[in-house]
Design a protein around this motif. Structure first.
Motif, PDB file in Angstrom:
ATOM      1  N   PRO A 119      -1.119   7.552  -5.586  1.00  0.00           N
ATOM      2  CA  PRO A 119      -0.411   6.654  -6.458  1.00  0.00           C
ATOM      3  C   PRO A 119      -0.656   5.453  -5.829  1.00  0.00           C
ATOM      4  N   ARG A 120      -0.220   3.433  -6.645  1.00  0.00           N
ATOM      5  CA  ARG A 120      -0.756   2.904  -6.249  1.00  0.00           C
ATOM      6  C   ARG A 120       0.472   2.597  -6.381  1.00  0.00           C
ATOM      7  N   HIS A 121       1.265   0.397  -6.150  1.00  0.00           N
ATOM      8  CA  HIS A 121       1.495  -0.666  -6.131  1.00  0.00           C
ATOM      9  C   HIS A 121       1.737  -1.317  -7.573  1.00  0.00           C
ATOM     10  N   PRO A 122       2.496  -0.918  -7.775  1.00  0.00           N
ATOM     11  CA  PRO A 122       2.594  -1.169  -9.831  1.00  0.00           C
ATOM     12  C   PRO A 122       1.870  -2.896  -9.855  1.00  0.00           C
ATOM     13  N   ARG A 123       1.433  -2.581 -10.490  1.00  0.00           N
ATOM     14  CA  ARG A 123       0.890  -3.827 -11.068  1.00  0.00           C
ATOM     15  C   ARG A 123       0.948  -5.062 -11.781  1.00  0.00           C
ATOM     16  N   PRO A 124       2.169  -4.869 -12.347  1.00  0.00           N
ATOM     17  CA  PRO A 124       2.701  -6.640 -12.287  1.00  0.00           C
ATOM     18  C   PRO A 124       3.220  -6.905 -11.227  1.00  0.00           C
ATOM     19  N   GLN A 125       3.495  -6.226 -10.437  1.00  0.00           N
ATOM     20  CA  GLN A 125       4.545  -6.579  -8.714  1.00  0.00           C
ATOM     21  C   GLN A 125       3.979  -7.041  -7.687  1.00  0.00           C
ATOM     22  N   ARG A 126       2.068  -7.225  -7.997  1.00  0.00           N
ATOM     23  CA  ARG A 126       1.267  -7.839  -7.426  1.00  0.00           C
ATOM     24  C   ARG A 126       0.946  -9.263  -6.871  1.00  0.00           C
ATOM     25  N   GLY A 127       2.008  -9.863  -7.243  1.00  0.00           N
ATOM     26  CA  GLY A 127       2.196 -11.419  -6.976  1.00  0.00           C
ATOM     27  C   GLY A 127       3.698 -11.265  -5.736  1.00  0.00           C
ATOM     28  N   LEU A 128       3.718 -10.198  -5.604  1.00  0.00           N
ATOM     29  CA  LEU A 128       5.531 -10.083  -4.834  1.00  0.00           C
ATOM     30  C   LEU A 128       4.889  -9.636  -3.164  1.00  0.00           C
ATOM     31  N   LEU A 129       3.973  -9.583  -2.913  1.00  0.00           N
ATOM     32  CA  LEU A 129       3.011  -9.051  -1.682  1.00  0.00           C
ATOM     33  C   LEU A 129       3.024 -10.134  -0.899  1.00  0.00           C
ATOM     34  N   SER A 130       3.434 -11.000  -0.455  1.00  0.00           N
ATOM     35  CA  SER A 130       3.473 -12.105   0.910  1.00  0.00           C
ATOM     36  C   SER A 130       2.742 -11.869   2.010  1.00  0.00           C
ATOM     37  N   ARG A 131       3.498 -10.418   2.098  1.00  0.00           N
ATOM     38  CA  ARG A 131       2.242  -9.246   3.245  1.00  0.00           C
ATOM     39  C   ARG A 131       1.861  -8.355   2.992  1.00  0.00           C
ATOM     40  N   PRO A 132       0.893  -8.090   2.953  1.00  0.00           N
ATOM     41  CA  PRO A 132       0.067  -8.655   4.632  1.00  0.00           C
ATOM     42  C   PRO A 132      -0.114 -10.063   3.871  1.00  0.00           C
ATOM     43  N   GLY A 133      -0.469 -10.906   4.918  1.00  0.00           N
ATOM     44  CA  GLY A 133      -0.770 -12.768   4.493  1.00  0.00           C
ATOM     45  C   GLY A 133      -1.679 -12.416   4.383  1.00  0.00           C
ATOM     46  N   ARG A 180      -1.221   2.202   4.981  1.00  0.00           N
ATOM     47  CA  ARG A 180      -0.463   1.389   4.040  1.00  0.00           C
ATOM     48  C   ARG A 180      -1.381   1.087   2.829  1.00  0.00           C
ATOM     49  N   PHE A 181      -2.885   0.206   2.963  1.00  0.00           N
ATOM     50  CA  PHE A 181      -3.763  -0.291   2.120  1.00  0.00           C
ATOM     51  C   PHE A 181      -4.065   0.225   0.602  1.00  0.00           C
ATOM     52  N   GLN A 182      -4.576   1.365   1.259  1.00  0.00           N
ATOM     53  CA  GLN A 182      -4.543   2.888   0.524  1.00  0.00           C
ATOM     54  C   GLN A 182      -3.645   2.550  -0.671  1.00  0.00           C
ATOM     55  N   TYR A 183      -2.306   2.444  -1.023  1.00  0.00           N
ATOM     56  CA  TYR A 183      -1.669   2.962  -1.684  1.00  0.00           C
ATOM     57  C   TYR A 183      -1.352   1.461  -2.776  1.00  0.00           C
ATOM     58  N   LEU A 184      -0.776   0.150  -1.609  1.00  0.00           N
ATOM     59  CA  LEU A 184      -1.102  -1.476  -1.704  1.00  0.00           C
ATOM     60  C   LEU A 184      -2.851  -1.861  -3.040  1.00  0.00           C
ATOM     61  N   PHE A 185      -3.509  -1.196  -2.598  1.00  0.00           N
ATOM     62  CA  PHE A 185      -4.959  -2.362  -3.296  1.00  0.00           C
ATOM     63  C   PHE A 185      -5.574  -1.490  -3.809  1.00  0.00           C
TER      64      PHE A 185
END
Lengths: 396, 396, 396, 396
Positions: free
Chosen positions: D79-93, D65-70
């Motif tokens: 595809p990738r996690h939207p840039r403005p929402q990087r601060g919402l990823l408390s997990r992975p810690g 899943r990190f392929q998508y997240l990072f």
């Protein structure tokens, strides 16, 4: 005032936060939601500001800057940190917030243990208000972290155990004969100012459903095009649903959702992603979705007074349900309403426009917190509470 | 159905538009307001779409594209031109819109003159609905052009004659004893669906002001810091007032305003910029400003049912006033409310959330249009209507 | 200074506006575009403010409020009406604006006819600047009304005659050997300050296309997935194209577009909706689309200096083309650039960041206005100009 | 490839993050900035995705899943996690991210240690690219956390030790004779694709300042009304400064600022709030502020080629400075520019519009990372980098 009750309520907050990491507790996923750490600090601020500073001689505030950081919306208590930026406060860290709680709790024990405190009724009622306030934030702590987790593509679970399955129940209608009914809080226990004055209203005869609308019911609505038929919707609701592309409740995962591949509908909740349980009450609905469902079902939402009057019916279980229930009543003052005196007068009254009343209570409501006269309230677009609906209709 | 009444109502629209140039009639100054030309076309579209096309055999629509251009919000009648872009329609020009009106009026005369029409009660009620609809747009035509003119630094006057001065009146309170009251429309005349069903409500005793709050009253509120004291305001209202920098009603000009230099307060209205008349009712208030004023005055807004019950009091003049009066009632359905059948069911019911009821009528309301059971409604932030307030309070 | 030239340029503006109604001339379809009426008034304001008021003794301004209403962006000349609200000025009406033009034209004839004027070189150069300024607005008048018409679902035509068909031409490459080249304006004629100082640049050898990219070429790009392949696009362009759902140039109608049903691609322009002419230059492209096309074609955009140097090539026709050509050059100052003295110093220099240079000229450019050193400029997202592209590449 | 260098660069990232709590490392204060935790994960993702997965046989990704997240912005990599929402990823810690780093580092040691790796030049250059990439994120980690801290009213300090005081230096001009100059990267060391091809440009004679503009210089600009005089500003800059109420650089605290009361100007930086040091270079400037300052000072910004040519002057210290220096050059491709092949082709080229080049290096740039041909780039509104300016002017 009972110091044990104080300790129990405060401890419950910390127990609710315990499964969350410091990073989890810093999350703010939208301006309407707050970080768990903020909830822990703000409820503490309430006791410090409204009880310790004015009443405990010699009390030394933990950190004078916290007056600014953790005021929520009390204009009378000075300026405050902007609500949308609560998620930017990595400092104070969780450790420091927990130290703040201990500092205030110790001082509160002093205050509650003093001889005069035991005689002081206004003190007792302010402490009780602080505890009820903390209980409200206990529910928000859960709904807010759930919203934050729903924004993480990993969809983390707050609880690891499996959810209890619901029990299938047919829809049964309870009849109420209408006429004069007394509404609003009565008796000696605690109630918020917005639950009074108690007064008489006149009701038409009506029927109300014994159980809440279930996920299975709601899946039928979706399958029948409920999200594609403007005729079922209020105008504002339809516009919002179109603008935001609503096709199902906010936390439902349609079959094939890439975040948790499955051929079935699934629902995200405190237990993480779970297969849709058709007998569980549908939750996280906006008022607009609730009203569209009722229209589709050939029924309507009850008013808050119908709901409250129905509490007198033998088979009506008001507060044991798993979801707050949207009513067809705007959150407005009762005749003769007076807010509490002082800064806490901002508690309820100033929000009395633009919101709708929800009645009941939810799986996230602390035990003993709700009652039949309890008025919860949210704007019609809110989709992150444990909010569902119960149908009503005219007598057929 | 009386063809003379049809002609008279239609002619009144054109008379209201007559002082406006084609350029004036194209203005759309915000998404909530519409160009005068659009009002002229849309009211015509209503007759064409709901009467001529379904009922007049052989009728040829003036221009089939107008079905799309001039539908306002009827989902059942197909897609429509986006509301915020009504001001971009330089074509059809005003001349063509007036030709459209003549085309439809001629066909309506045919329809109304036919033998069967004279017997057809549903036809008559649909025509009456169309005329009442047109009267509503007559008021909007005035409030919308006034808003558009308020955005022009030249602040043009719609009317060239001088306004009638108000008459100074002390504030007198009228007492109502409360108890059961019948509300909602009764009798044979026309009413909108939202005025029914007539039903009984229970009122507490209350007092209501004989006259509206005046500009002089409101100037006292401003001078006493009314726009700077959050304790007087509802939370949403205070937030909006701060965000938009409100310091006085939207159309008031503070002394020294560069658009019309003066040492006095002035008010912009249909007569252009005029010195503030202290005895004239204050208008163009949002609900938030009205509620803050009432709080400041130690009173409150009446509910819509108090207002309607007060109509039975001897000295209460419901609809002769110069301003709609915000009530403390949300615009929600009455018990047992049923929208009209067919496409016109979208007329009122789908707007029943997020708005507040105004009662009375204004200087812009066509004569004979309002009645005691009439429910006007706007969102609480609306500041471009002739909307003011009348105070109420508990019996002292 | 030649008074005939003054009259001819001014008359050309009015001729361009002549096919437009007063309502058409009031339209402002976006903040970047202005109403035709405003263009007519603002160009007049330029002469009044910068020539008549300072230089013609006894001149009486037509209306002192126009100083505020029709200033575009000159900070040194005082405050001004907000640009996004130019479409709200129904007053002054078109008639009054035309009277303003006649008033200023009469006074300008006086000024130009005076004995000293004929000797005054700075006067002559200011008048010429005013005329060149008016010519720029002549082009904007056309592109702005075209944008406004493109927002009307009726897609009205500015011109009723049919367009001239293009002439099919194969793509031919012209080679330039690179080396030192002189760029910037030279000689006695008029030029804007941003065209100088003339200076030497060093170029690599390159090839440049003899003709512009045609609509047929661009249709091939679309058919080959040009709007769906992020690898062809600059990052900002791709983000914008996704956010706004671009699938073809802004004024193209895909087969089946409900506004003008057809099975073919069509293009909206000054002649209304016309079948796509494969040999006509593609226009109304953003820089992002132009750059993506060039990438797809295995080429690139020329720099502004390559473009200007190519003007010396025998077969290169710089300003006879039908579209401005995006270059790969930011609109920045030339070495040693100095803005004009006084208020007109705000004319060009203050816009020298965030925009790209276009070279050439378009079918909307007044004859004689453009020249090889002319630097037109727009932000990369602009899609409402007659802007296309010409390919360049390294020597193969 | 040197495995020691790999370890050293990776360790430096962790050392930079060490003073930050897990909560600090989760902060995202604006869409343009990223959490420190994300920087740590994304740089790791780069090695995993571009080296380990394609080249190390048997490599098992840490978490698919990190392929998508990072993924940051590589369209070719899915595809990738939207840039403005990087601060919402408390997990992975943070713990899990650090485990991810160890997992990848171990595998990289395997890869680097293999026999074929030591011969593989493309592998070596990809690893070097990954390390240079990580160094870029080292600087961003600092500038991003500083921005996040600047949003906390407590204004926490990243470093506890006191800053080194600056050394007062008069402004001295260095003359360059102009003429042909070679620009772009030459030689064997690493360079980004955007630094080439090396080519010849032609320069006019110019002077360039030996030192950067200091905080003391900039305080003079403020005192002289620099933020109130539109004539000094580019149009876009003035509009933005007005809209956002700029009155000084973003991290300066005016006397009396409630967050850190003082009678003096103070500056917030990595050392927390410090008294303004007049001899320190001014930083955190937007291009607009830098250009306005240069205009006020009767000078201008150098072009990126003047800056690079000045590196040959004896007294010019290009990369030892404490701030990146805005140039008067848009970030566009050099003649003949070709991006790297493969997914890393998205590294630099696709950003070549809408940004300006900065040259030099800052106190946050890792030692050895910058060089004279290095092209840093940001949009003109960026105010959160260590960006200042150095003046240039024509030869007097």
């Amino acid at each position: 005032m009972d110091a044990n009750r104080y300790r129990a309520v405060r401890a419950h907050t910390e127990a609710l936060a315990a499964p969350l990491s410091a990073e989890d507790q810093s999350l703010q996923s939208m301006p309407d939601a707050s970080p768990a750490k903020w909830h822990q600090a703000h409820t503490t601020w309430f006791f410090e500001t409204l009880l310790l500073i004015p009443r405990l001689s010699g009390y030394r505030p933990f950190n004078p800057r916290f007056q600014y950081l953790f005021n929520s919306y009390y204009e009378a208590l000075g300026p405050r940190h902007p609500r949308p930026q609560r998620g930017l406060l990595s400092r104070p860290g969780l450790d420091e917030v927990l130290a703040y709680r201990r500092h205030v709790d110790a001082a509160m024990q002093d205050l509650l243990g003093s001889a005069e405190a035991r005689q002081d009724l206004t003190l007792a009622s302010m402490v009780e208000l602080g505890l009820q306030h903390e209980q409200q934030h206990q529910e928000l702590l859960l709904t807010d972290i759930l919203h934050a987790f729903s924004c993480n593509p990993l969809l983390p679970a707050y609880r690891t155990e499996a959810p209890r399955p619901g029990v299938e129940k047919p829809l049964r209608w309870l009849a109420h004969g209408g006429g004069e009914a007394q509404v609003g809080h009565a008796g000696a226990g605690f109630a918020f100012d917005n639950e009074g004055p108690r007064h008489t209203v006149l009701l038409q005869p009506f029927e109300i459903a014994e159980r809440l609308v279930s996920c299975g019911d709601f899946a039928d609505f979706i399958a029948d095009g409920g999200y594609r038929r403007p005729g079922l919707w209020l105008s504002d609701g339809w516009a919002l649903a179109q603008a935001q592309g609503w096709q199902h409740p906010a936390y439902w995962l349609a079959p094939g959702d890439p975040r948790a591949p499955s051929e079935q509908w699934q629902v995200f909740g405190l237990h993480g992603v779970q297969p849709l349980d058709p007998s569980a009450p549908v939750t996280q609905l906006s008022f607009y979705e609730a009203a569209a469902y009722a229209e589709w079902a050939g029924a309507r939402l009850p008013t808050e007074f119908e709901w409250e009057a129905a509490c007198a019916l033998p088979d009506f279980a008001p507060c044991s349900d798993q979801a707050w229930q949207w009513t067809r009543s705007a959150y407005h003052p009762y005749p003769g309403f007076k807010p509490m005196a002082g800064a806490v007068g901002e508690y309820n009254g100033k929000f009395m426009v633009g919101q709708l009343v929800l009645r009941g209570g939810s799986l996230a409501t602390p035990p003993g917190h709700a009652r039949p006269s309890y008025r919860n309230f949210f704007p019609p677009a809110a989709r992150w509470q444990f909010s569902g609906l119960r149908l009503a209709r005219e007598i057929q």
